[in-house]
Design an enzyme around this catalytic site. Structure first.
Site, PDB file in Angstrom:
ATOM      1  CB  SER A 152      -7.525   6.411  -2.375  1.00 42.09           C
ATOM      2  OG  SER A 152      -7.371   6.465  -0.556  1.00 42.09           O
ATOM      3  CG  ASP A 315     -14.901   4.238   0.711  1.00 48.66           C
ATOM      4  OD1 ASP A 315     -14.526   3.692   1.940  1.00 48.66           O
ATOM      5  OD2 ASP A 315     -14.302   4.021   0.049  1.00 48.66           O
ATOM      6  CG  HIS A 348     -10.574   3.762   0.493  1.00 45.07           C
ATOM      7  ND1 HIS A 348     -11.333   4.704  -0.315  1.00 45.07           N
ATOM      8  CD2 HIS A 348      -8.997   3.398   0.813  1.00 45.07           C
ATOM      9  CE1 HIS A 348     -10.440   5.251   0.102  1.00 45.07           C
ATOM     10  NE2 HIS A 348      -9.651   4.857  -0.072  1.00 45.07           N
ATOM     11  CG  ASP A 349      -7.678  -1.171  -1.541  1.00 43.93           C
ATOM     12  OD1 ASP A 349      -7.063   0.887  -1.318  1.00 43.93           O
ATOM     13  OD2 ASP A 349      -6.796  -1.782  -0.892  1.00 43.93           O
TER      14      ASP A 349
HETATM   15  C1  LIG Z   1      -3.269   2.343  -5.136  1.00 44.79           C
HETATM   16  C2  LIG Z   1      -2.437   3.471  -5.817  1.00 44.79           C
HETATM   17  O1  LIG Z   1      -2.007   3.677  -5.724  1.00 44.79           O
HETATM   18  S1  LIG Z   1      -1.158   1.073  -5.529  1.00 44.79           S
HETATM   19  C3  LIG Z   1      -1.416   0.680  -4.166  1.00 44.79           C
HETATM   20  C4  LIG Z   1      -1.692  -0.292  -4.112  1.00 44.79           C
HETATM   21  N1  LIG Z   1      -1.154  -1.535  -3.879  1.00 44.79           N
HETATM   22  C5  LIG Z   1      -1.104  -1.660  -2.233  1.00 44.79           C
HETATM   23  O2  LIG Z   1      -2.687  -1.252  -1.840  1.00 44.79           O
HETATM   24  C6  LIG Z   1      -0.931  -3.092  -1.727  1.00 44.79           C
HETATM   25  C7  LIG Z   1      -2.006  -4.566  -0.957  1.00 44.79           C
HETATM   26  N2  LIG Z   1      -1.791  -5.010  -2.130  1.00 44.79           N
HETATM   27  C8  LIG Z   1      -3.534  -5.430  -2.297  1.00 44.79           C
HETATM   28  O3  LIG Z   1      -3.391  -4.308  -0.901  1.00 44.79           O
HETATM   29  C9  LIG Z   1      -4.153  -5.910  -2.529  1.00 44.79           C
HETATM   30  O4  LIG Z   1      -3.899  -6.704  -2.982  1.00 44.79           O
HETATM   31  C10 LIG Z   1      -4.897  -5.008  -3.480  1.00 44.79           C
HETATM   32  C11 LIG Z   1      -6.272  -4.064  -3.044  1.00 44.79           C
HETATM   33  C12 LIG Z   1      -4.195  -4.545  -4.214  1.00 44.79           C
HETATM   34  C13 LIG Z   1      -5.545  -6.065  -4.722  1.00 44.79           C
HETATM   35  O5  LIG Z   1      -6.650  -7.081  -3.803  1.00 44.79           O
HETATM   36  P1  LIG Z   1      -6.894  -8.309  -4.071  1.00 44.79           P
HETATM   37  O6  LIG Z   1      -6.606  -8.593  -5.257  1.00 44.79           O
HETATM   38  O7  LIG Z   1      -8.038  -7.995  -3.890  1.00 44.79           O
HETATM   39  O8  LIG Z   1      -6.308  -8.748  -3.585  1.00 44.79           O
HETATM   40  P2  LIG Z   1      -5.834  -9.766  -2.544  1.00 44.79           P
HETATM   41  O9  LIG Z   1      -6.381  -8.957  -0.672  1.00 44.79           O
HETATM   42  O10 LIG Z   1      -6.641 -11.089  -2.162  1.00 44.79           O
HETATM   43  O11 LIG Z   1      -4.499 -10.479  -1.977  1.00 44.79           O
HETATM   44  C14 LIG Z   1      -3.334  -9.227  -1.426  1.00 44.79           C
HETATM   45  C15 LIG Z   1      -2.698 -10.372  -1.196  1.00 44.79           C
HETATM   46  O12 LIG Z   1      -2.487 -11.590   0.339  1.00 44.79           O
HETATM   47  C16 LIG Z   1      -2.372 -13.156   0.361  1.00 44.79           C
HETATM   48  N3  LIG Z   1      -3.477 -13.775   1.094  1.00 44.79           N
HETATM   49  C17 LIG Z   1      -5.133 -13.476   0.394  1.00 44.79           C
HETATM   50  N4  LIG Z   1      -5.274 -14.285   1.223  1.00 44.79           N
HETATM   51  C18 LIG Z   1      -4.807 -15.014   1.715  1.00 44.79           C
HETATM   52  C19 LIG Z   1      -4.506 -15.617   3.338  1.00 44.79           C
HETATM   53  N5  LIG Z   1      -5.818 -15.943   3.761  1.00 44.79           N
HETATM   54  N6  LIG Z   1      -3.940 -15.899   4.133  1.00 44.79           N
HETATM   55  C20 LIG Z   1      -2.284 -15.058   4.063  1.00 44.79           C
HETATM   56  N7  LIG Z   1      -2.687 -13.739   2.574  1.00 44.79           N
HETATM   57  C21 LIG Z   1      -3.126 -13.968   2.127  1.00 44.79           C
HETATM   58  C22 LIG Z   1      -2.156 -12.818  -1.121  1.00 44.79           C
HETATM   59  O13 LIG Z   1      -1.855 -13.879  -1.453  1.00 44.79           O
HETATM   60  C23 LIG Z   1      -2.118 -11.326  -2.018  1.00 44.79           C
HETATM   61  O14 LIG Z   1      -0.272 -11.556  -1.857  1.00 44.79           O
HETATM   62  P3  LIG Z   1       1.005 -11.268  -2.676  1.00 44.79           P
HETATM   63  O15 LIG Z   1       0.826  -9.217  -2.743  1.00 44.79           O
HETATM   64  O16 LIG Z   1       2.242 -11.857  -2.039  1.00 44.79           O
HETATM   65  O17 LIG Z   1       0.209 -11.378  -4.443  1.00 44.79           O
HETATM   66  N1  LIG Z   2      -4.406   0.225  -0.867  1.00 41.53           N
HETATM   67  C1  LIG Z   2      -4.540   1.515  -1.456  1.00 41.53           C
HETATM   68  C2  LIG Z   2      -4.846   3.008  -1.438  1.00 41.53           C
HETATM   69  C3  LIG Z   2      -5.470   3.465   0.507  1.00 41.53           C
HETATM   70  O1  LIG Z   2      -5.347   4.457   0.265  1.00 41.53           O
HETATM   71  C4  LIG Z   2      -3.050   2.308  -0.761  1.00 41.53           C
HETATM   72  O2  LIG Z   2      -2.170   1.940   0.015  1.00 41.53           O
HETATM   73  O3  LIG Z   2      -2.350   3.228  -1.613  1.00 41.53           O
END
Ligand SMILES: CC(=O)SCCNC(=O)CCNC(=O)[C@H](O)C(C)(C)COP(=O)(O)OP(=O)(O)OC[C@H]1O[C@@H](n2cnc3c(N)ncnc32)[C@H](O)[C@@H]1OP(=O)(O)O
Ligand SMILES: N[C@@H](CCO)C(=O)O
Length: 373
Positions: A152, A315, A348-349
């Site tokens: 990204s 994506d 995208h993720d």
């Molecule tokens: C890229 C970089 O450089 S770093 C930035 C990366 N980090 C982010 O984007 C932060 C946001 N996090 C996310 O988007 C995701 O956690 C990812 C992309 C990192 C991983 O995706 P996945 O493994 O598929 O995680 P998922 O989307 O299922 O879960 C995310 C959260 O939603 C929660 N969740 C899942 N289903 C539900 C639901 N139905 N209702 C409420 N919460 C839910 C999970 O428990 C998890 O919580 P947590 O973060 O407290 O552990």
């Molecule tokens: N989910 C990642 C990728 C977004 O481009 C972030 O928040 O940094």
């Protein structure tokens, strides 16, 4: 776990400089937050620079504390025996300027006023982030980088590195990237901005840190989060399920996808500063690899190293066609380029969720990178 880098810490490097930005404005002094894993070899030529996305940070692997609930954001990639093998490579990840995760950004103190910059912070481009990162690379005495790898906004940084410092980059791996941010991606960021601007706590960026425009920021993040997922991943994760906590005919009852967005939007407010979010969104919107060149071709012709590109079928934010556009131009210029469209439902993720889909290709590529730039 013996494939983890274990306990790590974020380090901070200070630079008494004034960096000339693409806007013409000066920014300094600067602090760059970074983490390093593995050992720099004697020739200082085993460096893998990992570049993070919009809301990422320097903490790419390991844990800060044994009790941490989650490791760094690319922990599945970095460690002994992993694709970024820390027995072999020196892996470095730094936080971009403009962020709120340790490097200089809108929450930092403006030396001219003694108060946080807030909206006095200058608008940035990804190119400025890379220029600031270069200060850190020089500070560590590194003159040659084995590969710059990122997803990204991390992909944008990788491209900028290869174009602006071709003499020191031996390979780049842009993942889920784009050569220029599309009007649709800008439109989504515009919605996110409006969500924040319409929150009365926003106060034109002058909110107190303990009272951020939480509703606006949570909604803004939810807009972004939708664009990081895909129709297929939403069907897989949530389908049309209604929250078990709500009655289906309650007016305010929610679908599971809504609960998910509420949770992740709300969570975000606790970990990210609103002004930083906005400044980084602006940098994403401004991204165009051809900026200040006569053409895309002129910009890409500066690239002097092999590049490996990954895009994901689902994506819809930075679509495979956008990667293809850059790859086609590189091929036209006879640059060594390898492109893989990876089947993934995670939008995208995907680069965070399903790295196992591209790791074998990446591993082979890294092993074949030439030893000098
Ligand atoms: C890229 C970089 O450089 S770093 C930035 C990366 N980090 C982010 O984007 C932060 C946001 N996090 C996310 O988007 C995701 O956690 C990812 C992309 C990192 C991983 O995706 P996945 O493994 O598929 O995680 P998922 O989307 O299922 O879960 C995310 C959260 O939603 C929660 N969740 C899942 N289903 C539900 C639901 N139905 N209702 C409420 N919460 C839910 C999970 O428990 C998890 O919580 P947590 O973060 O407290 O552990
Ligand atoms: N989910 C990642 C990728 C977004 O481009 C972030 O928040 O940094």
């Amino acid at each position: 776990m013996n494939d983890s880098v274990g306990l790590v810490k974020t380090e901070y490097a200070d630079f008494d400089v004034e960096l000339r930005l693409e806007s013409g404005r000066l920014l300094g002094p600067l602090t760059i937050a970074f983490e390093r894993y593995g050992q720099l070899n004697a020739a200082k030529d085993n460096v893998i620079l990992v570049t993070h996305a919009w809301t990422g940070d320097a903490h790419a692997a390991g844990v800060h504390d044994e009790e941490d609930r989650k490791p760094g954001w690319w922990d599945n990639m970095i460690g002994p025996g992993k694709v970024f093998d820390t027995d072999k490579y020196f892996v470095l990840c730094s936080n971009v300027i403009g962020s709120c995760k340790g490097s200089t950004g809108p929450t930092s103190i403006d030396p001219k006023t003694g108060r946080p910059y807030r909206l006095k912070f200058p608008s940035l481009m990804v190119r400025d982030m890379v220029r600031a990162q270069k200060l850190l690379i020089d500070h560590l005495g590194i003159t040659s980088i084995h590969a710059v790898v990122g997803g990204s906004m991390g992909a944008m940084q990788a491209i900028e590195w290869a174009i602006h410092y071709p003499e020191m980059i031996r390979a780049i791996v842009p993942i889920a990237g784009t050569g220029r941010t599309s009007p649709m991606a800008i439109a989504l960021n515009a919605l996110a901005r409006q969500a924040i601007f319409n929150d009365p706590l926003w106060k034109k960026g002058n909110y107190r840190p303990e009272h951020p425009p939480a509703d606006g920021l949570a909604l803004a993040r939810a807009v972004g989060h939708i664009s990081f997922l895909s129709d297929a991943s939403m069907w897989l994760k949530f389908g049309r399920r209604f929250s078990v906590r709500d009655g289906m005919f309650d007016f305010f009852g929610k679908f599971e996808i809504e609960r998910y967005l509420d949770y992740n939007g709300g969570n975000f407010v606790d970990r990210f500063d609103t002004n930083s979010f906005l400044y980084l969104a602006k940098a994403l919107d401004l991204y165009d690899v051809a900026w200040n060149f006569d053409s895309l071709s002129e910009a890409l012709d500066r690239l002097n190293c092999p590049s490996l590109w990954f895009a994901f079928t689902s994506d819809w934010l930075y679509t495979p066609q956008q990667t293809q556009e850059v790859v086609d131009e590189l091929r036209r210029l006879n640059k060594p380029v390898d492109y893989h469209l990876i089947e993934s439902d995670y939008g995208h993720d995907s680069f965070l969720v399903e790295p196992e889909k591209f790791i074998p290709i990446l591993q082979t590529f890294l092993a074949e990178v030439p030893r000098s730039a």
